[in-house]
Design a protein around this motif. Sequence first.
Motif, PDB file in Angstrom:
ATOM      1  N   VAL A  58     -26.621  44.641  54.137  1.00  0.00           N
ATOM      2  CA  VAL A  58     -26.788  44.633  55.340  1.00  0.00           C
ATOM      3  C   VAL A  58     -27.176  45.320  56.672  1.00  0.00           C
ATOM      4  CG1 VAL A  58     -24.998  43.421  56.794  1.00  0.00           C
ATOM      5  CG2 VAL A  58     -24.590  43.376  54.692  1.00  0.00           C
ATOM      6  N   ALA A  59     -27.016  46.456  56.283  1.00  0.00           N
ATOM      7  CA  ALA A  59     -27.759  46.830  57.912  1.00  0.00           C
ATOM      8  C   ALA A  59     -29.500  46.787  58.234  1.00  0.00           C
ATOM      9  CB  ALA A  59     -26.980  48.740  57.242  1.00  0.00           C
ATOM     10  N   PRO A  60     -30.227  47.147  56.582  1.00  0.00           N
ATOM     11  CA  PRO A  60     -31.520  47.269  56.248  1.00  0.00           C
ATOM     12  C   PRO A  60     -31.812  45.764  56.545  1.00  0.00           C
ATOM     13  CG  PRO A  60     -30.508  47.689  54.210  1.00  0.00           C
ATOM     14  CD  PRO A  60     -30.573  47.802  55.226  1.00  0.00           C
ATOM     15  N   ILE A  61     -31.067  44.974  56.757  1.00  0.00           N
ATOM     16  CA  ILE A  61     -31.931  43.406  57.024  1.00  0.00           C
ATOM     17  C   ILE A  61     -31.135  42.629  58.119  1.00  0.00           C
ATOM     18  CG2 ILE A  61     -30.938  40.582  56.278  1.00  0.00           C
ATOM     19  CD1 ILE A  61     -30.009  41.708  53.561  1.00  0.00           C
ATOM     20  N   ILE A  97     -24.996  38.541  49.904  1.00  0.00           N
ATOM     21  CA  ILE A  97     -24.773  40.142  50.607  1.00  0.00           C
ATOM     22  C   ILE A  97     -23.410  39.511  51.482  1.00  0.00           C
ATOM     23  CG2 ILE A  97     -26.625  41.127  51.067  1.00  0.00           C
ATOM     24  CD1 ILE A  97     -26.799  39.682  53.763  1.00  0.00           C
ATOM     25  N   THR A  98     -22.208  40.412  51.369  1.00  0.00           N
ATOM     26  CA  THR A  98     -21.002  40.594  51.889  1.00  0.00           C
ATOM     27  C   THR A  98     -21.377  39.700  53.655  1.00  0.00           C
ATOM     28  OG1 THR A  98     -21.280  42.352  53.094  1.00  0.00           O
ATOM     29  CG2 THR A  98     -20.320  41.701  50.494  1.00  0.00           C
ATOM     30  N   GLN A  99     -22.473  39.323  54.085  1.00  0.00           N
ATOM     31  CA  GLN A  99     -22.323  38.901  55.769  1.00  0.00           C
ATOM     32  C   GLN A  99     -23.365  37.189  55.960  1.00  0.00           C
ATOM     33  OE1 GLN A  99     -22.561  41.169  59.449  1.00  0.00           O
ATOM     34  NE2 GLN A  99     -21.414  42.687  58.095  1.00  0.00           N
ATOM     35  N   SER A 100     -22.782  36.541  56.341  1.00  0.00           N
ATOM     36  CA  SER A 100     -23.705  35.340  56.306  1.00  0.00           C
ATOM     37  C   SER A 100     -24.606  35.440  58.485  1.00  0.00           C
ATOM     38  CB  SER A 100     -23.402  34.256  56.889  1.00  0.00           C
ATOM     39  OG  SER A 100     -22.666  34.277  54.980  1.00  0.00           O
TER      40      SER A 100
END
Length: 314
Positions: free
Chosen positions: A99-102, A119-122
């Motif tokens: 998530v962080a690098p994206i 990933i775990t976030q939209s």
Amino acid sequence: MNISRRAVLGALAVGATGVVPAWAQDSKGLIVIITPSHDNPFFKAEADGADARARELGYATLVLVHDDDPNKQSELFDTAIAQGAKAIILDNAGADASVAPIQRAKDAGIPSFLIDREITQSGVAVSQIVSNNYQGAQLGAEEFVRLMGEAGDYAELVGKESDTNAGIRSSGYHDIIDQYPDMTMVAQQTANWSQTEAYTVMESILQANPGIKGVISGNDTMAMGAWAALEAAGRTDVVVVGFDGSNDVRDSILAGGIKATVLQPAFAQAQMAVDQADRFLTDGSTGLEEKQLMDCILVTADNADQLETFALAS
């Protein structure tokens, strides 16, 4: 135009002096493609599909491998940002860790288009295009139960815990298999998507459970490792079912070894991601929902001869 990492870094160094790199002059910009190791043919097919489609659309490409290492993936994102990539096509190295690098790329104005793994976030990536792992797992489980005659001891080989696909496939398997009271799971172990590890795990399972009748695997690579261990032990009577649709498993099915697999269209999925990246870069939107599912297809001895590089001939 396909360019090496070294060539792009060199071009950037030249660009800092005011000279525009040749690849930037001759293309619509750079698309960076990041996947797990190409030692796994599924991930190679993804990279090849994305690379071919991006170049067909007029982009320069940079194909990189994170080896399922979140730290390495983070470094590759920094490289893509430094290179001024137009977009990133990613099969990620961890549902949480990615998530962080994206987000970092998004903050730098570089959209990411995910394939294969969520990933775990939209709202961080533009697209998350994944196979319908639950639907595919149910197809595989139904065939597994049929091949087992609805009864017998079996083992399950599970993928990496950090990969959401591993849990989804396992849930899909069990939502079918657990309906049959005479099907008994005697072992459930991870082999981390690895053929070598699956061989070792299968040896141990066989020693502890000599009466085992079947093995259902979270991917084809582990299925191949399990089958090799079964062959070495003279247990080619054991039913093995995989998931992915690799050429290796296709050949095993046609030779009477592994009995079935579930095809997820890696090549087509990667090309779809590039098409959406191009549309987003052109129009500012893909016109589609972020999360998109592609249905899987059961592959058995009846249609295995139509399978080539994670696609069925029409």
